[in-house]
Design a protein around this motif. Structure first.
Motif, PDB file in Angstrom:
ATOM      1  N   TYR A  52       0.836  -1.202   0.000  1.00  0.00           N
ATOM      2  CA  TYR A  52       0.000   0.000   0.000  1.00  0.00           C
ATOM      3  C   TYR A  52       0.874   1.257   0.000  1.00  0.00           C
ATOM      4  CZ  TYR A  52      -3.248   3.615   1.485  1.00  0.00           C
ATOM      5  OH  TYR A  52      -3.979   4.773   1.555  1.00  0.00           O
ATOM      6  N   VAL A  53       1.919   1.269   0.808  1.00  0.00           N
ATOM      7  CA  VAL A  53       2.815   2.433   0.873  1.00  0.00           C
ATOM      8  C   VAL A  53       3.481   2.665  -0.476  1.00  0.00           C
ATOM      9  CG1 VAL A  53       4.939   3.337   1.910  1.00  0.00           C
ATOM     10  CG2 VAL A  53       3.216   2.244   3.354  1.00  0.00           C
ATOM     11  N   ILE A  54       3.925   1.602  -1.105  1.00  0.00           N
ATOM     12  CA  ILE A  54       4.564   1.724  -2.425  1.00  0.00           C
ATOM     13  C   ILE A  54       3.572   2.303  -3.440  1.00  0.00           C
ATOM     14  CG2 ILE A  54       5.578   0.432  -4.343  1.00  0.00           C
ATOM     15  CD1 ILE A  54       6.660  -1.554  -2.215  1.00  0.00           C
ATOM     16  N   ASP A  55       2.346   1.776  -3.432  1.00  0.00           N
ATOM     17  CA  ASP A  55       1.322   2.265  -4.355  1.00  0.00           C
ATOM     18  C   ASP A  55       0.977   3.722  -4.072  1.00  0.00           C
ATOM     19  OD1 ASP A  55       1.240  -0.206  -5.538  1.00  0.00           O
ATOM     20  OD2 ASP A  55      -0.563  -0.877  -4.469  1.00  0.00           O
ATOM     21  N   TYR A  56       0.830   4.059  -2.802  1.00  0.00           N
ATOM     22  CA  TYR A  56       0.460   5.418  -2.405  1.00  0.00           C
ATOM     23  C   TYR A  56       1.474   6.438  -2.919  1.00  0.00           C
ATOM     24  CZ  TYR A  56      -1.412   9.076   0.689  1.00  0.00           C
ATOM     25  OH  TYR A  56      -1.979  10.231   1.184  1.00  0.00           O
ATOM     26  N   ASN A  57       2.733   6.037  -2.951  1.00  0.00           N
ATOM     27  CA  ASN A  57       3.798   6.939  -3.399  1.00  0.00           C
ATOM     28  C   ASN A  57       3.948   7.004  -4.913  1.00  0.00           C
ATOM     29  OD1 ASN A  57       4.633   7.845  -0.862  1.00  0.00           O
ATOM     30  ND2 ASN A  57       5.991   6.092  -0.568  1.00  0.00           N
ATOM     31  N   PHE A  70       7.541  12.860   5.059  1.00  0.00           N
ATOM     32  CA  PHE A  70       8.343  12.031   5.943  1.00  0.00           C
ATOM     33  C   PHE A  70       8.152  10.573   5.525  1.00  0.00           C
ATOM     34  CE2 PHE A  70       8.100  15.108   9.813  1.00  0.00           C
ATOM     35  CZ  PHE A  70       8.913  15.999   9.137  1.00  0.00           C
ATOM     36  N   GLU A  71       9.245   9.874   5.375  1.00  0.00           N
ATOM     37  CA  GLU A  71       9.165   8.491   4.915  1.00  0.00           C
ATOM     38  C   GLU A  71       8.638   7.569   6.020  1.00  0.00           C
ATOM     39  OE1 GLU A  71      12.771   7.464   2.282  1.00  0.00           O
ATOM     40  OE2 GLU A  71      13.434   9.203   3.440  1.00  0.00           O
ATOM     41  N   ILE A  72       8.051   6.442   5.608  1.00  0.00           N
ATOM     42  CA  ILE A  72       7.552   5.463   6.566  1.00  0.00           C
ATOM     43  C   ILE A  72       7.991   4.073   6.127  1.00  0.00           C
ATOM     44  CG2 ILE A  72       5.336   5.251   5.359  1.00  0.00           C
ATOM     45  CD1 ILE A  72       4.050   4.766   8.133  1.00  0.00           C
ATOM     46  N   ARG A  73       8.418   3.305   7.086  1.00  0.00           N
ATOM     47  CA  ARG A  73       8.826   1.913   6.840  1.00  0.00           C
ATOM     48  C   ARG A  73       7.925   1.021   7.685  1.00  0.00           C
ATOM     49  NH1 ARG A  73      12.185  -1.787   9.386  1.00  0.00           N
ATOM     50  NH2 ARG A  73      13.254  -3.257   7.998  1.00  0.00           N
ATOM     51  N   MET A  74       7.070   0.254   7.022  1.00  0.00           N
ATOM     52  CA  MET A  74       6.128  -0.587   7.752  1.00  0.00           C
ATOM     53  C   MET A  74       6.861  -1.675   8.537  1.00  0.00           C
ATOM     54  SD  MET A  74       3.004   0.341   7.516  1.00  0.00           S
ATOM     55  CE  MET A  74       1.826   1.268   6.514  1.00  0.00           C
ATOM     56  N   ILE A  75       6.411  -1.899   9.757  1.00  0.00           N
ATOM     57  CA  ILE A  75       6.991  -2.972  10.564  1.00  0.00           C
ATOM     58  C   ILE A  75       6.620  -4.317   9.954  1.00  0.00           C
ATOM     59  CG2 ILE A  75       7.012  -1.637  12.702  1.00  0.00           C
ATOM     60  CD1 ILE A  75       4.420  -3.010  13.502  1.00  0.00           C
ATOM     61  N   SER A  76       7.436  -5.319  10.193  1.00  0.00           N
ATOM     62  CA  SER A  76       7.196  -6.651   9.618  1.00  0.00           C
ATOM     63  C   SER A  76       6.468  -7.549  10.621  1.00  0.00           C
ATOM     64  CB  SER A  76       8.520  -7.292   9.205  1.00  0.00           C
ATOM     65  OG  SER A  76       9.384  -7.396  10.324  1.00  0.00           O
ATOM     66  N   ALA A  77       5.765  -8.539  10.089  1.00  0.00           N
ATOM     67  CA  ALA A  77       5.040  -9.505  10.930  1.00  0.00           C
ATOM     68  C   ALA A  77       4.693 -10.709  10.075  1.00  0.00           C
ATOM     69  CB  ALA A  77       3.774  -8.875  11.514  1.00  0.00           C
TER      70      ALA A  77
END
Length: 258
Positions: free
Chosen positions: A95-100, A153-160
């Protein structure tokens, strides 16, 4: 030698001096408050209005050897990305990649009324959603300059584990929160670095405002908020706070000496 008697006689003079100084400072504050109240009373008939400072107000200030500067911080239009109810970690990253990268949802440019002199330069983030928004609103009349200093501001999603799903807002809150605490910034700028960039962005806009009286930026919600805080630290007055809303504007002004 100064005696106690002379000191006692001097007390009323000192008190009078402080009183006059206080009156002068209060008078200066009232003189600045009046134009600020005048500009905040200006009504906008569309969603967002971007305009020059009222010419009569500016003329009155110039008679006092002053002028008003203003900075607009506009948030981009909505990106055309689909949202789901729940996301796995991998889906949240996607989602973050698409949003950008996706284009913005088409919008009516008349939602933003522009009344600026044609020689203004409009600044925007280097990210596609801000560039497209700036071109849609200002591209027919104004020169647009994009700069990576204005990116979000960049965001890096936490992994799970992939089977574990949560609402997107929860992923974002955990990811952004850990980033702000000084963790979770591998391969992206840290929170400290991002704040320094916001300071630089604010300085850049201040220079533009001194040159053109009105500086306009099309950028992002978090960055706009960080820039506004930096400007307030430097004495700028917040008269509207909507730069966190798509196509909304945060507006700050400052009265300076000529």
């Amino acid at each position: 030698m100064i005696t106690i008697k002379y000191c006692i006689k001097a007390i009323p003079i000192v008190v009078l001096g402080f009183f006059l100084l206080g009156c002068s400072a209060q008078s200066n504050l009232l003189r600045e408050k009046k134009p600020l109240e005048q500009i905040t009373k200006t009504k906008c008939v569309t969603f967002t209005c971007v305009s020059e400072i009222d010419s009569s107000l500016q003329a009155d200030l110039k008679k006092q050897g002053k002028q008003m500067l203003q900075i607009y911080l506009i948030r981009h239009a909505k990106p055309n990305v689909k949202k789901n109810w729940f996301y796995s970690a991998e889906e949240a990253i996607r989602y973050v990649i698409d949003y950008n990268s996706v284009p913005i949802i088409p919008f009516d440019p008349s939602l933003v009324a522009v009344n600026l002199r044609p020689n203004h330069i409009i600044y925007c983030s280097s990210l596609p959603r801000a560039q497209e928004t700036a071109l849609k609103i200002f591209g027919d009349t104004y020169t647009i300059v994009s700069d990576s200093v204005f990116r979000e501001f960049e965001i890096r999603m936490i992994s799970a584990n992939s089977f574990f799903k949560m609402p997107l807002g929860v992923w974002q809150a955990f990811s952004r929160g850990s980033w702000m605490l000084g963790f979770n910034h591998r391969d992206i700028e840290s929170h400290k670095e991002a704040k320094l960039r916001a300071q630089q962005a604010a300085e850049n806009l201040i220079k533009v405002a001194h040159d053109e009286e009105t500086a306009v930026l099309v950028a992002h919600g978090m960055l706009n908020g960080a820039i506004a805080k930096e400007l307030e630290k430097k004495g700028w007055k917040l008269i509207q706070k909507k730069g966190y809303v798509n196509l909304g504007a945060t507006i700050l002004v400052k009265i300076v000496d000529l």
